[in-house]
Design a protein around this motif. Structure first.
Motif, short mmCIF file in Angstrom:
data_model
loop_
_atom_site.label_atom_id
_atom_site.label_comp_id
_atom_site.label_asym_id
_atom_site.label_seq_id
_atom_site.Cartn_x
_atom_site.Cartn_y
_atom_site.Cartn_z
N ILE A 116 0.92 -1.09 0.04
CA ILE A 116 -0.01 0.22 0.15
C ILE A 116 0.65 1.35 0.02
O ILE A 116 0.70 2.12 -0.84
CB ILE A 116 -0.80 -0.08 1.08
CG1 ILE A 116 -1.90 -1.14 1.04
CG2 ILE A 116 -1.75 1.35 1.22
CD1 ILE A 116 -2.88 -1.41 2.12
N PHE A 117 1.91 1.13 0.78
CA PHE A 117 2.86 2.27 0.91
C PHE A 117 3.59 2.36 -0.55
O PHE A 117 3.63 3.65 -0.90
CB PHE A 117 3.79 2.29 2.04
CG PHE A 117 3.21 2.61 3.25
CD1 PHE A 117 2.87 3.96 3.53
CD2 PHE A 117 3.10 1.63 4.45
CE1 PHE A 117 2.41 4.49 4.74
CE2 PHE A 117 2.62 2.12 5.51
CZ PHE A 117 2.35 3.29 5.67
N ILE A 118 3.73 1.47 -0.98
CA ILE A 118 4.47 1.46 -2.56
C ILE A 118 3.60 2.09 -3.32
O ILE A 118 4.07 3.04 -4.29
CB ILE A 118 4.90 0.03 -2.92
CG1 ILE A 118 6.15 -0.28 -2.02
CG2 ILE A 118 5.41 0.11 -4.42
CD1 ILE A 118 6.51 -1.88 -2.40
N GLY A 119 2.34 1.74 -3.37
CA GLY A 119 1.20 2.27 -4.30
C GLY A 119 0.93 3.91 -4.08
O GLY A 119 0.93 4.44 -5.29
N LEU A 120 0.99 4.30 -2.82
CA LEU A 120 0.71 5.46 -2.66
C LEU A 120 2.21 6.32 -3.01
O LEU A 120 2.03 7.35 -3.64
CB LEU A 120 0.70 5.80 -1.06
CG LEU A 120 -0.59 5.34 -0.47
CD1 LEU A 120 -0.82 5.30 1.01
CD2 LEU A 120 -1.87 6.17 -0.92
N PHE A 121 3.32 5.68 -2.85
CA PHE A 121 4.44 6.55 -3.36
C PHE A 121 4.52 6.63 -4.67
O PHE A 121 4.71 7.60 -5.44
CB PHE A 121 5.63 5.88 -2.88
CG PHE A 121 6.87 6.52 -3.34
CD1 PHE A 121 7.32 7.93 -2.92
CD2 PHE A 121 7.80 6.01 -4.22
CE1 PHE A 121 8.56 8.36 -3.45
CE2 PHE A 121 8.67 6.69 -4.82
CZ PHE A 121 9.22 8.10 -4.38
N PHE A 122 4.31 5.56 -5.37
CA PHE A 122 4.11 5.46 -6.91
C PHE A 122 3.12 6.34 -7.36
O PHE A 122 3.35 7.04 -8.63
CB PHE A 122 4.04 4.08 -7.50
CG PHE A 122 4.11 3.87 -9.10
CD1 PHE A 122 5.17 4.04 -9.42
CD2 PHE A 122 2.90 3.83 -9.90
CE1 PHE A 122 5.57 3.90 -10.98
CE2 PHE A 122 3.13 3.67 -11.01
CZ PHE A 122 4.42 3.87 -11.86
N HIS A 123 1.93 6.47 -6.79
CA HIS A 123 0.96 7.45 -7.29
C HIS A 123 1.55 9.09 -7.05
O HIS A 123 1.47 9.86 -8.05
CB HIS A 123 -0.17 7.23 -6.22
CG HIS A 123 -1.32 8.35 -6.72
ND1 HIS A 123 -2.46 7.80 -7.37
CD2 HIS A 123 -1.52 9.36 -6.31
CE1 HIS A 123 -3.40 8.68 -7.59
NE2 HIS A 123 -2.66 9.72 -6.86
N MET A 124 2.29 9.07 -6.06
CA MET A 124 2.82 10.47 -5.90
C MET A 124 4.00 10.87 -6.98
O MET A 124 4.05 11.84 -7.48
CB MET A 124 3.48 10.88 -4.50
CG MET A 124 2.54 10.62 -3.34
SD MET A 124 1.02 11.66 -3.59
CE MET A 124 -0.33 10.62 -3.18
N LEU A 125 4.56 9.75 -7.38
CA LEU A 125 5.46 9.87 -8.29
C LEU A 125 5.05 10.05 -9.63
O LEU A 125 5.40 11.00 -10.38
CB LEU A 125 6.63 8.45 -8.53
CG LEU A 125 7.53 8.59 -9.48
CD1 LEU A 125 8.64 9.65 -9.12
CD2 LEU A 125 8.41 7.13 -9.44
N THR A 126 3.91 9.59 -10.05
CA THR A 126 3.17 9.73 -11.17
C THR A 126 2.71 11.18 -11.42
O THR A 126 2.85 11.74 -12.22
CB THR A 126 2.03 8.60 -11.54
OG1 THR A 126 2.81 7.36 -11.25
CG2 THR A 126 1.30 8.89 -12.66
N ASP A 127 2.17 11.46 -10.06
CA ASP A 127 1.66 12.94 -10.09
C ASP A 127 2.44 13.96 -10.28
O ASP A 127 2.65 15.03 -10.70
CB ASP A 127 0.74 13.10 -8.90
CG ASP A 127 -0.68 12.76 -8.69
OD1 ASP A 127 -0.96 12.07 -9.77
OD2 ASP A 127 -1.41 12.70 -7.72
N PHE A 128 3.77 13.58 -9.71
CA PHE A 128 4.71 14.52 -9.93
C PHE A 128 5.51 14.70 -11.29
O PHE A 128 5.67 15.93 -11.70
CB PHE A 128 5.86 14.09 -8.86
CG PHE A 128 7.21 14.97 -9.12
CD1 PHE A 128 7.12 16.26 -8.48
CD2 PHE A 128 8.51 14.69 -9.60
CE1 PHE A 128 8.21 17.14 -8.51
CE2 PHE A 128 9.67 15.55 -9.79
CZ PHE A 128 9.57 16.86 -9.10
N ILE A 129 5.37 13.45 -11.78
CA ILE A 129 5.91 13.54 -13.47
C ILE A 129 4.75 14.34 -14.14
O ILE A 129 4.97 15.06 -15.07
CB ILE A 129 5.86 12.31 -13.93
CG1 ILE A 129 7.30 11.29 -13.29
CG2 ILE A 129 6.02 12.16 -15.47
CD1 ILE A 129 7.20 9.96 -13.67
#
Length: 116
Positions: A86-99
């Motif tokens: 879940i934490f990996i998913g949340l971080f990947f979501h933030m990375l995607t939004d940052f891009i």
């Protein structure tokens, strides 16, 4: 093109992450990663709710630097397999939004100054 890339990262690339996480149960883990999209419910408290030129990172409550730090620490220190995912998913979501923010603000130099 930007929206295709953005939503592909949110829904398709997480399939690859799930597969790399556990080849046997990748579909279950894809569903868990997809559920981390619920982090976007914090957009409902924004005024206006949707602004195509707004960067989510640093604006919405669950997209702040503090929240992202918690997601990173959770990926590193949480031992429970599902909660770590879940934490990996949340971080990947933030990375995607940052891009997406970088892509959006590459069209607007003065907007980029507001973020950094």
């Amino acid at each position: 093109m930007q929206q295709i890339v953005h939503y592909s990262f949110h829904f398709l690339v997480i399939g690859l992450l799930a597969y790399l996480y556990d080849k046997e149960n990748w579909l279950k883990y894809w569903a868990i990663l997809a559920a981390t999209m619920l982090v976007d419910l914090d957009h409902l408290v924004a005024v206006p709710m949707f602004d195509p030129d707004r960067c989510s990172i640093g604006f919405h409550p669950l997209h702040t630097e503090i929240a992202i730090t918690v997601y990173i620490l959770g990926m590193i220190f949480v031992k429970h397999r599902i909660i770590r995912l879940i934490f990996i998913g949340l971080f990947f979501h933030m990375l995607t939004d940052f891009i997406d923010c970088i892509w959006t603000y590459s069209k607007c130099a003065t907007c980029l100054q507001d973020v950094f």
